[in-house]
Design a protein around this motif. Structure first.
Motif, mmCIF file in Angstrom:
data_model
loop_
_atom_site.group_PDB
_atom_site.id
_atom_site.type_symbol
_atom_site.label_atom_id
_atom_site.label_comp_id
_atom_site.label_asym_id
_atom_site.label_seq_id
_atom_site.Cartn_x
_atom_site.Cartn_y
_atom_site.Cartn_z
ATOM 1 N N ARG A 157 -22.637 -38.784 41.880
ATOM 2 C CA ARG A 157 -22.474 -38.190 43.219
ATOM 3 C C ARG A 157 -21.100 -38.496 43.815
ATOM 4 O O ARG A 157 -20.604 -37.739 44.638
ATOM 5 C CB ARG A 157 -23.592 -38.628 44.157
ATOM 6 C CG ARG A 157 -23.562 -40.061 44.530
ATOM 7 C CD ARG A 157 -24.802 -40.461 45.329
ATOM 8 N NE ARG A 157 -24.845 -41.898 45.399
ATOM 9 C CZ ARG A 157 -24.822 -42.573 46.537
ATOM 10 N NH1 ARG A 157 -24.807 -41.929 47.681
ATOM 11 N NH2 ARG A 157 -24.858 -43.874 46.523
ATOM 12 N N THR A 199 -18.836 -35.813 42.602
ATOM 13 C CA THR A 199 -19.224 -34.585 43.296
ATOM 14 C C THR A 199 -18.679 -34.584 44.718
ATOM 15 O O THR A 199 -18.161 -33.565 45.196
ATOM 16 C CB THR A 199 -20.763 -34.451 43.319
ATOM 17 O OG1 THR A 199 -21.252 -34.496 41.976
ATOM 18 C CG2 THR A 199 -21.198 -33.171 43.985
ATOM 19 N N HIS A 221 -14.996 -33.821 44.634
ATOM 20 C CA HIS A 221 -14.773 -32.390 44.416
ATOM 21 C C HIS A 221 -14.960 -31.610 45.707
ATOM 22 O O HIS A 221 -14.221 -30.665 45.973
ATOM 23 C CB HIS A 221 -15.726 -31.842 43.342
ATOM 24 C CG HIS A 221 -15.231 -32.022 41.953
ATOM 25 N ND1 HIS A 221 -14.195 -31.304 41.422
ATOM 26 C CD2 HIS A 221 -15.641 -32.865 40.971
ATOM 27 C CE1 HIS A 221 -13.979 -31.665 40.183
ATOM 28 N NE2 HIS A 221 -14.843 -32.633 39.879
ATOM 29 N N LYS A 222 -15.939 -31.993 46.525
ATOM 30 C CA LYS A 222 -16.163 -31.310 47.802
ATOM 31 C C LYS A 222 -15.035 -31.592 48.788
ATOM 32 O O LYS A 222 -14.645 -30.723 49.555
ATOM 33 C CB LYS A 222 -17.504 -31.739 48.403
ATOM 34 C CG LYS A 222 -18.683 -31.146 47.677
ATOM 35 C CD LYS A 222 -19.991 -31.569 48.289
ATOM 36 C CE LYS A 222 -21.154 -30.991 47.513
ATOM 37 N NZ LYS A 222 -22.434 -31.463 48.001
ATOM 38 N N THR A 226 -10.986 -28.316 41.264
ATOM 39 C CA THR A 226 -11.697 -27.444 40.328
ATOM 40 C C THR A 226 -10.725 -26.596 39.503
ATOM 41 O O THR A 226 -11.103 -26.079 38.456
ATOM 42 C CB THR A 226 -12.686 -26.526 41.057
ATOM 43 O OG1 THR A 226 -11.987 -25.794 42.061
ATOM 44 C CG2 THR A 226 -13.798 -27.331 41.686
ATOM 45 N N ASN A 276 -12.619 -28.866 35.212
ATOM 46 C CA ASN A 276 -13.703 -27.894 35.170
ATOM 47 C C ASN A 276 -14.228 -27.740 33.741
ATOM 48 O O ASN A 276 -13.769 -28.417 32.820
ATOM 49 C CB ASN A 276 -13.231 -26.545 35.741
ATOM 50 C CG ASN A 276 -12.011 -26.013 35.016
ATOM 51 O OD1 ASN A 276 -11.958 -26.015 33.794
ATOM 52 N ND2 ASN A 276 -11.036 -25.543 35.776
ATOM 53 N N LYS A 294 -12.796 -34.340 32.972
ATOM 54 C CA LYS A 294 -13.851 -34.871 33.825
ATOM 55 C C LYS A 294 -13.227 -35.821 34.837
ATOM 56 O O LYS A 294 -12.288 -36.546 34.512
ATOM 57 C CB LYS A 294 -14.891 -35.603 32.976
ATOM 58 C CG LYS A 294 -16.087 -36.053 33.757
ATOM 59 C CD LYS A 294 -17.138 -36.647 32.862
ATOM 60 C CE LYS A 294 -18.278 -37.148 33.734
ATOM 61 N NZ LYS A 294 -19.273 -37.873 32.998
#
Length: 133
Positions: free
Chosen positions: A85, A88, A91-92, A98, A102, A108
């Motif tokens: 998470r 994640t 990335h947000k 991205t 990707n 990664k």
């Protein structure tokens, strides 16, 4: 004597935008970091030249210099975060990632924090202040 906490260090790095991370004789600029779960975490791609050093747990040094003359040094042993998470969330926070990290590139994003860490912040007169981590 002023003592800084980990959140204030995160704010310092946010002001700096880009900082330098080094290990042994390698140094690179980075800018991915976040403060979450009482940890100051940094992001690094699996293809980054420093990633093998991070993965091996070699001691690293993070250096940052701010325009007002304050300088920050943070050293410790990197520990890769196992919780997906965090990547994640990064990335947000940084959607431009991205483009590079990707399914097509197979890169990664790994998040890590420092343990057995110590930090010093120097002012424009080179007076140092130990930072609580």
């Amino acid at each position: 004597m002023r003592v800084y906490n980990i959140y204030q260090i995160n704010c310092f790095l946010y002001d700096v935008k880009t900082y330098t991370i080094s290990c042994e004789d390698i140094a690179y600029p980075l800018k991915l970091h976040m403060y979450y779960d009482d940890k100051l975490m940094f992001g690094l791609s699996s293809e980054h030249p420093l990633f093998p050093h991070i993965q091996a747990g070699k001691r690293i040094c993070i250096l940052a210099y701010r325009q007002d003359g304050h300088f920050f040094r943070y050293t410790g042993t990197p520990v890769i975060e196992q919780d997906p998470r965090y990547a994640t969330m990064m990335h947000k926070r940084c959607p431009y990632l991205t483009r590079y990290i990707n399914e097509t590139t197979h890169f990664k994003l790994y998040m890590f924090h420092l343990e057995q860490a110590e930090a010093l912040m120097f002012d424009e007169f080179h007076n140092s202040t130990k930072v609580t981590i």
